[in-house]
Scaffold this motif. Structure first.
Motif, PDB file in Angstrom:
ATOM      1  N   UNK A 139     -36.362 -40.820 -12.890  1.00 44.90           N
ATOM      2  CA  UNK A 139     -37.271 -40.031 -13.406  1.00 44.90           C
ATOM      3  C   UNK A 139     -37.650 -40.092 -14.895  1.00 44.90           C
ATOM      4  N   UNK A 140     -36.891 -40.728 -15.678  1.00 44.98           N
ATOM      5  CA  UNK A 140     -36.737 -40.731 -17.039  1.00 44.98           C
ATOM      6  C   UNK A 140     -36.344 -39.611 -17.577  1.00 44.98           C
ATOM      7  N   UNK A 141     -37.140 -39.195 -18.838  1.00 44.45           N
ATOM      8  CA  UNK A 141     -36.632 -38.153 -19.658  1.00 44.45           C
ATOM      9  C   UNK A 141     -37.552 -36.838 -19.160  1.00 44.45           C
ATOM     10  N   UNK A 142     -37.481 -36.529 -18.063  1.00 41.18           N
ATOM     11  CA  UNK A 142     -38.083 -35.205 -17.343  1.00 41.18           C
ATOM     12  C   UNK A 142     -37.266 -34.226 -17.958  1.00 41.18           C
ATOM     13  N   UNK A 143     -37.884 -33.060 -18.116  1.00 41.95           N
ATOM     14  CA  UNK A 143     -37.217 -31.756 -18.608  1.00 41.95           C
ATOM     15  C   UNK A 143     -35.910 -31.458 -17.565  1.00 41.95           C
ATOM     16  N   UNK A 144     -36.215 -31.502 -16.209  1.00 44.25           N
ATOM     17  CA  UNK A 144     -35.143 -31.153 -15.591  1.00 44.25           C
ATOM     18  C   UNK A 144     -33.694 -32.217 -15.555  1.00 44.25           C
ATOM     19  N   UNK A 145     -34.142 -33.478 -15.955  1.00 38.96           N
ATOM     20  CA  UNK A 145     -33.088 -34.532 -16.148  1.00 38.96           C
ATOM     21  C   UNK A 145     -32.404 -34.160 -17.281  1.00 38.96           C
TER      22      UNK A 145
ATOM     23  N   UNK B  37     -27.667 -32.185 -20.248  1.00 37.43           N
ATOM     24  CA  UNK B  37     -26.768 -31.340 -21.028  1.00 37.43           C
ATOM     25  C   UNK B  37     -25.958 -30.338 -20.266  1.00 37.43           C
ATOM     26  N   UNK B  38     -26.089 -29.977 -18.988  1.00 34.92           N
ATOM     27  CA  UNK B  38     -25.115 -29.413 -18.135  1.00 34.92           C
ATOM     28  C   UNK B  38     -24.009 -29.990 -18.254  1.00 34.92           C
TER      29      UNK B  38
END
Length: 69
Positions: A27-33, A38-39
């Motif tokens: 998915x690349x640099x998607x916000x959820x990824x 970060x988590x």
């Protein structure tokens, strides 16, 4: 935390790191990824802190169980 618990935690974090890496590839640099990354980073930091400076062990009294019915 015992050594075996820390080993299991670190193995689980490693598996999670690989899974997040696969998602990043897909998915690349998607916000959820990014949030998952970060988590994961925070989880790694907390695991290191726990291993290097564990909190006091809390001993709890066994809870009395009452069977109903």
């Amino acid at each position: 935390m015992s050594t075996s618990e820390m080993l299991e935690l670190n193995r689980t974090i490693d598996r999670l790191r690989r899974a997040v890496g696969s998602l990043r590839s897909m998915y690349g640099d998607a916000a959820s990824v990014r949030r998952l990354s970060n988590d994961l980073e925070r989880l790694e930091i907390d695991a290191r802190d726990l291993d290097s400076s564990p909190p006091n062990v809390v001993h709890r009294e066994p809870v009395e169980r009452i069977k109903v019915g």
